[in-house]
Design a protein around this motif. Structure first.
Motif, mmCIF file in Angstrom:
data_model
loop_
_atom_site.group_PDB
_atom_site.id
_atom_site.type_symbol
_atom_site.label_atom_id
_atom_site.label_comp_id
_atom_site.label_asym_id
_atom_site.label_seq_id
_atom_site.Cartn_x
_atom_site.Cartn_y
_atom_site.Cartn_z
ATOM 1 N N UNK A 1 46.093 35.276 42.023
ATOM 2 C CA UNK A 1 47.513 35.599 42.167
ATOM 3 C C UNK A 1 47.618 36.678 43.246
ATOM 4 N N UNK A 2 48.721 36.645 44.005
ATOM 5 C CA UNK A 2 48.839 37.575 45.132
ATOM 6 C C UNK A 2 49.123 38.994 44.651
ATOM 7 N N UNK A 3 48.554 39.974 45.359
ATOM 8 C CA UNK A 3 48.706 41.373 44.947
ATOM 9 C C UNK A 3 49.256 42.277 46.050
ATOM 10 N N UNK A 4 49.472 41.742 47.251
ATOM 11 C CA UNK A 4 49.991 42.615 48.321
ATOM 12 C C UNK A 4 51.490 42.783 48.102
ATOM 13 N N UNK A 5 52.045 43.942 48.505
ATOM 14 C CA UNK A 5 53.487 44.150 48.313
ATOM 15 C C UNK A 5 54.309 43.007 48.916
ATOM 16 N N UNK A 6 53.942 42.559 50.114
ATOM 17 C CA UNK A 6 54.747 41.526 50.778
ATOM 18 C C UNK A 6 54.693 40.195 50.004
ATOM 19 N N UNK A 7 53.531 39.838 49.506
ATOM 20 C CA UNK A 7 53.414 38.574 48.751
ATOM 21 C C UNK A 7 54.126 38.667 47.406
ATOM 22 N N UNK A 8 53.949 39.826 46.723
ATOM 23 C CA UNK A 8 54.560 39.942 45.381
ATOM 24 C C UNK A 8 56.076 39.899 45.510
ATOM 25 N N UNK A 9 56.589 40.633 46.504
ATOM 26 C CA UNK A 9 58.037 40.758 46.623
ATOM 27 C C UNK A 9 58.667 39.489 47.196
ATOM 28 N N UNK A 10 58.121 39.003 48.316
ATOM 29 C CA UNK A 10 58.788 37.921 49.051
ATOM 30 C C UNK A 10 58.374 36.529 48.563
ATOM 31 N N UNK A 11 57.104 36.372 48.148
ATOM 32 C CA UNK A 11 56.655 35.027 47.772
ATOM 33 C C UNK A 11 56.793 34.811 46.272
ATOM 34 N N UNK B 1 40.764 36.172 41.927
ATOM 35 C CA UNK B 1 41.040 36.660 43.289
ATOM 36 C C UNK B 1 42.421 37.284 43.368
ATOM 37 N N UNK B 2 42.515 38.530 43.819
ATOM 38 C CA UNK B 2 43.822 39.102 44.156
ATOM 39 C C UNK B 2 44.148 38.667 45.584
ATOM 40 N N UNK B 3 44.991 37.646 45.697
ATOM 41 C CA UNK B 3 45.255 37.075 47.024
ATOM 42 C C UNK B 3 45.853 38.138 47.957
ATOM 43 N N UNK B 4 45.460 38.078 49.210
ATOM 44 C CA UNK B 4 45.905 39.032 50.236
ATOM 45 C C UNK B 4 45.453 40.463 49.900
ATOM 46 N N UNK B 5 44.253 40.548 49.317
ATOM 47 C CA UNK B 5 43.718 41.874 48.961
ATOM 48 C C UNK B 5 43.635 42.784 50.178
ATOM 49 N N UNK B 6 43.349 42.190 51.335
ATOM 50 C CA UNK B 6 43.211 42.977 52.564
ATOM 51 C C UNK B 6 44.467 43.780 52.880
ATOM 52 N N UNK B 7 45.625 43.323 52.395
ATOM 53 C CA UNK B 7 46.866 44.070 52.652
ATOM 54 C C UNK B 7 47.457 44.616 51.346
ATOM 55 N N UNK B 8 46.641 44.703 50.305
ATOM 56 C CA UNK B 8 47.143 45.212 49.017
ATOM 57 C C UNK B 8 46.887 46.710 48.914
ATOM 58 N N UNK C 1 41.399 42.708 34.620
ATOM 59 C CA UNK C 1 40.861 41.337 34.501
ATOM 60 C C UNK C 1 39.388 41.356 34.097
ATOM 61 N N UNK C 2 38.670 42.412 34.449
ATOM 62 C CA UNK C 2 37.278 42.497 33.964
ATOM 63 C C UNK C 2 37.318 42.627 32.440
ATOM 64 N N UNK C 3 38.176 43.505 31.940
ATOM 65 C CA UNK C 3 38.306 43.664 30.475
ATOM 66 C C UNK C 3 38.703 42.351 29.808
ATOM 67 N N UNK C 4 39.514 41.555 30.526
ATOM 68 C CA UNK C 4 39.970 40.291 29.939
ATOM 69 C C UNK C 4 38.895 39.207 29.978
ATOM 70 N N UNK C 5 37.829 39.404 30.789
ATOM 71 C CA UNK C 5 36.734 38.425 30.766
ATOM 72 C C UNK C 5 36.346 37.839 32.114
ATOM 73 N N UNK C 6 36.922 38.317 33.215
ATOM 74 C CA UNK C 6 36.511 37.802 34.528
ATOM 75 C C UNK C 6 35.074 38.234 34.807
ATOM 76 N N UNK C 7 34.297 37.342 35.441
ATOM 77 C CA UNK C 7 32.892 37.673 35.692
ATOM 78 C C UNK C 7 32.590 37.844 37.187
ATOM 79 N N UNK C 8 33.462 37.279 38.021
ATOM 80 C CA UNK C 8 33.331 37.488 39.470
ATOM 81 C C UNK C 8 34.679 37.944 40.001
ATOM 82 N N UNK C 9 34.674 38.996 40.804
ATOM 83 C CA UNK C 9 35.910 39.437 41.455
ATOM 84 C C UNK C 9 35.789 39.108 42.933
#
Ligand code: KIV
Ligand code: ZN
Length: 510
Positions: free
Chosen positions: A100-110, A139-146, A158-166
């Motif tokens: 899911x996207x995590x950058x301000x622009x993706x969260x707000x606009x997309x 994957x936090x999409x657009x992490x490079x701009x997050x 998400x690690x606490x929830x059970x993710x094994x690869x970030x």
């Protein structure tokens, strides 16, 4: 002890997001088998929620592959994750990759979601995925701009929830190597439970930095790199697998890790992917380009002859150049033919397909005498769509003479009905395409026409790629034949077949 660097190949998913690169189920299985043979750790086979076709393709790869983990991509929604879980049920080892996207622009606009909503959705996604497998990548999409603070919070959750690869994507290829390496280091240092997961990176090549960014991340603790054969992928593509793997192998003095890739399979994999997608490899492309090991200048040639390492830092044979294997000739029988296909990872669906391909192999062997693996791949690519073809080339006569206008006389079938046309043109290929258009009036625009020789020598088959565009939809077709005009006609009709057969697919990131 050196660390293991996990190679995660996404040719079949992100690679397929290149316009015109979509692949059939059979094509995906063939590429997956080659990746498995090469020792790829994780194969991302597709995005099952995209279409029924992609669901079936991921399922077929999951049911076939034993030596690599098979992964499917899902947006952070229950429907996507369930679809992905179902597609992967038959896999010996499965991974669900949700994002899911995590950058301000993706969260707000997309997404039009607040950071808190995104965080909640990400945690739910991991919980849904854990009903199918323990192997979950987030994957936090657009992490490079997050924002780093938000990344740290969501990743810890998400690690606490059970993710094994970030997986940290530079989705739009925006970051600089030093900056991206620092981001990985910061995340590892600041997230309290970061030691419980593998950090992965997924870099796009918009500024030509995908490989550099990935390697910088490796130097800062990433232990999985997501990459594609020939750097295929959305827009300018992803980090090229062959470049990442060979950098790590060639500079063992620099990198603290190794991959388990058998590098001698790299060039055959590159040719296979290029043949199937119709995306040619530029001659000066590192590792897999035709000139990557060629020395033009006399000084270089002299140096290499005296002592190879004067100008070569890798050996061509170590990446699979010259691995052209003479496999069969005109006297080879059906059993030898079938077993070689199996060795190449090809299982034709029916006896009828085997008979057709064998017949065409015999015709080719009459013309060409020496048949290489590349020739077989081209034969199979031509045969696979046979069952669902709407248009098929039946006959083609070309008249070419110095000082005369070239002329094509063509017979094709449309849904089994025979149709004929004639046309002149500026050359034999132009005349052939005009004749096809006289019959079909497809309304398409030709975007690309390219011819490559499959093996060396003038008796080689020519492999032609045709890319057509209609109403924003882009499709490729390819054809191979020792006669390049025939190959061109097949490629053009192949593209038109694709235009008709491919159902619309959802794009994961739109
Ligand atoms: O580029 C990207 O962000 C992706 C994600 C789905 C990992 O492809
Ligand atoms: Zn991507």
């Amino acid at each position: 002890m050196r660390d293991h660097l996990i190679i995660f190949d996404t040719t079949l998913r992100d690679g397929e997001q290149s316009p015109g690169a979509s692949m059939t189920k059979e094509e995906k299985v063939r590429i997956a088998r080659q990746l498995e043979r090469m020792g790829v750790d994780v194969i991302e086979a597709g995005f099952p929620a995209a279409s029924n076709g992609d669901f079936e393709a991921v399922k077929a790869v999951a049911d076939t592959i034993k030596g690599s983990v098979v992964c499917g991509l899902a947006r952070a929604t229950e429907a996507d994750i369930r679809r992905t879980g179902e597609a992967l049920i038959g896999a010996e080892s499965a991974r669900i990759h949700t994002f899911i996207a995590t950058s301000p622009i993706h969260m707000k606009k997309k997404l039009r979601m607040s950071p808190e909503q995104v965080m909640e959705q990400a945690i739910k996604a991991i919980k849904w995925a854990s009903q199918y497998t323990d192997n979950i990548e987030f994957s936090p999409e657009d992490a490079g701009r997050s924002e780093v603070d938000f990344l740290c919070r969501i990743l810890e959750a998400v690690i606490d929830a059970g993710a094994t690869t970030l997986n940290i994507p530079d989705t739009v290829g925006y970051t600089m190597p030093e900056q991206f390496g620092n981001l990985i280091r910061t995340l590892r240092e600041r997230i309290p439970n970061s030691d419980k997961v593998i950090f992965s990176v997924h870099c796009h090549n918009d500024l030509g930095l995908a490989v550099a960014n990935s390697l910088s991340a490796v130097m800062n603790g990433a232990r999985q790199v997501e990459c594609t054969i020939n750097g295929l992928g959305e827009r300018a593509g992803n980090a090229a697998l062959e470049e990442v793997v060979m950098a790590v192998r060639t500079r063992q003095d620099f990198f603290p890790c190794d991959t388990r890739i058998d590098t001698t399979h790299i060039v055959p994999a590159s040719k296979l992917v290029s043949g199937i997608t119709g995306f040619p490899v530029q001659p000066n492309k590192a590792i897999v380009g035709a000139n990557a090991f060629a020395h033009e200048s006399g000084i270089h040639q002299d140096g290499v002859l005296k002592h190879r390492e004067t100008y070569e830092i890798m050996r061509a044979e170590d990446v699979g150049w010259g691995a052209n294997k003479l496999l069969l000739g005109k006297h080879s029988g059906r059993n030898a033919f079938r077993s070689r296909l199996l060795e190449l990872g090809v299982q034709l669906e029916s006896e009828e397909m085997l008979n057709n391909t064998f017949m065409r192999f015999k015709e080719l062997a009459d013309k060409k005498h020496e048949i290489f693996d590349e020739d077989l791949h081209a034969l199979i690519s031509d045969e696979m769509p046979f069952m669902q073809e709407r248009y098929r080339l039946l006959a083609l006569t070309i008249h070419c003479e110095t000082g005369e206008i070239p002329y094509a006389n063509l017979v094709i079938s449309e849904d089994g009905k025979e149709l004929r046309a004639e046309s002149d043109g500026s050359g034999p290929v132009d005349a052939t395409f005009r004749a096809i258009e006289k019959i079909l009036a497809s309304g398409t625009e030709l975007q690309l026409f390219s011819v490559n020789n499959i093996t060396s020598g003038t008796d080689s088959q020519g492999e032609v790629t045709v890319r057509l565009q209609k109403s924003g939809r882009i499709v490729n077709g390819h054809g191979a034949d020792t006669d390049i005009v025939v190959a061109s006609a097949k490629a053009y009709l192949g593209a038109l077949n694709n235009l008709h057969s491919k159902l619309d697919r959802a794009h994961p990131q739109v």
